[in-house]
Design a protein around this motif. Sequence first.
Motif, short mmCIF file in Angstrom:
data_model
loop_
_atom_site.label_atom_id
_atom_site.label_comp_id
_atom_site.label_asym_id
_atom_site.label_seq_id
_atom_site.Cartn_x
_atom_site.Cartn_y
_atom_site.Cartn_z
N ARG A 160 0.84 -1.21 0.00
CA ARG A 160 0.00 0.00 0.00
C ARG A 160 0.87 1.25 0.00
O ARG A 160 0.54 2.24 -0.69
N ARG A 162 3.97 1.56 -1.17
CA ARG A 162 4.61 1.71 -2.49
C ARG A 162 3.62 2.32 -3.49
O ARG A 162 3.99 3.19 -4.29
N THR A 163 2.37 1.86 -3.44
CA THR A 163 1.35 2.43 -4.32
C THR A 163 1.17 3.93 -4.05
O THR A 163 1.12 4.74 -4.98
N ALA A 164 1.12 4.27 -2.75
CA ALA A 164 0.95 5.68 -2.39
C ALA A 164 2.12 6.52 -2.89
O ALA A 164 1.93 7.60 -3.46
N GLU A 165 3.33 6.03 -2.70
CA GLU A 165 4.50 6.79 -3.13
C GLU A 165 4.59 6.87 -4.65
O GLU A 165 5.03 7.90 -5.20
N ALA A 166 4.17 5.81 -5.34
CA ALA A 166 4.16 5.86 -6.80
C ALA A 166 3.19 6.90 -7.32
O ALA A 166 3.35 7.42 -8.44
N ASN A 167 2.21 7.23 -6.49
CA ASN A 167 1.20 8.21 -6.88
C ASN A 167 1.41 9.57 -6.21
O ASN A 167 0.49 10.37 -6.10
N GLY A 168 2.63 9.80 -5.75
CA GLY A 168 3.00 11.14 -5.29
C GLY A 168 3.10 11.36 -3.81
O GLY A 168 3.46 12.46 -3.37
N ALA A 169 2.82 10.35 -2.98
CA ALA A 169 2.91 10.52 -1.53
C ALA A 169 4.37 10.63 -1.10
O ALA A 169 5.28 10.12 -1.76
#
Length: 304
Positions: A160, A162-169
């Motif tokens: 979760r 990694r997904t957030a960071e891939a989307n700018g977090a």
Amino acid sequence: MQKSVKFKNRSWDVAANLHLPDHFDENKKYAAIICVHPGSSVKEQTAGHYAKKLAEDGFLALTFDASFQGESDGEPRDLEDPATRVEDIKCAVDYLTTLAYVDEDRIGVLGICAGGGYAVNAALTEKRIRAVGTVVASNFCRAYQEGETDPIQMLEAVGRQRTAEANGAEPMIVNWTPKSPEDAKQAGITEMDMVQAVEYYRTSRGAHERSANKLRFTSMGTTIAFDAFNLADYLLTQPLLIIVGDQVGAFGSYRDGFTLYNKAASKNKSIHVVKGASHYDLYDQPQATTEALAKLAPFFKENL
């Protein structure tokens, strides 16, 4: 005597300290020992303590900051990546072979805590390492598998994030330990190894400004599955000396030491138990480390 040096891992610089023996003569050839620091540590802490003492015994000793940490380069910062940690050690061997005053047939490795696991893992496939020593070696995967946090839940959380960071977090940076003994006490932490970890890393006893207590959370995605001793029963053939303390804490280095001893393919292997010593006593406490070094120095002299 100590001097600051650098060597390459892939495209970035790894920052290191070269500890030279007394009366060092660059026209001579020396046996060299790579000292590998624990997780969350830097080269000036316990690895540096052992390196300094080994240099006093006539060895050339090299300490370095893991890639992505301390003074070493590499992105992303605060990453604990087992594959890169192991590669750091192999690149350290590369570097030592370029020094005219190092006998490339007499290179050993000494790892402390997680650094012990990495040292063992490197030696499986790096046969330029002629002898392996460990002090309270820790095998990451076993520690995580038996911890309070369910590893599957942890891996789902990593996904979760990694997904957030891939989307700018923003990257999630967590602490290796509580920030102070007071914080540990307030959190109700009483387990011996964790209490002593805080005492070592977060007080004047062992604190260093570059040991920043920062861990990129997504590191868990690889560390949780890293079995440092995998295939040791086939590939770990070098002379091996394992040092453990008999004051057993939750980090499990006592058990890991005996697991490694029983598993290693090495024909020349031994384990030494320092009586009355805990995991962190063997980081810096004079009585415990003196006993450990009294075994390590002769072992390396005999096998390098």
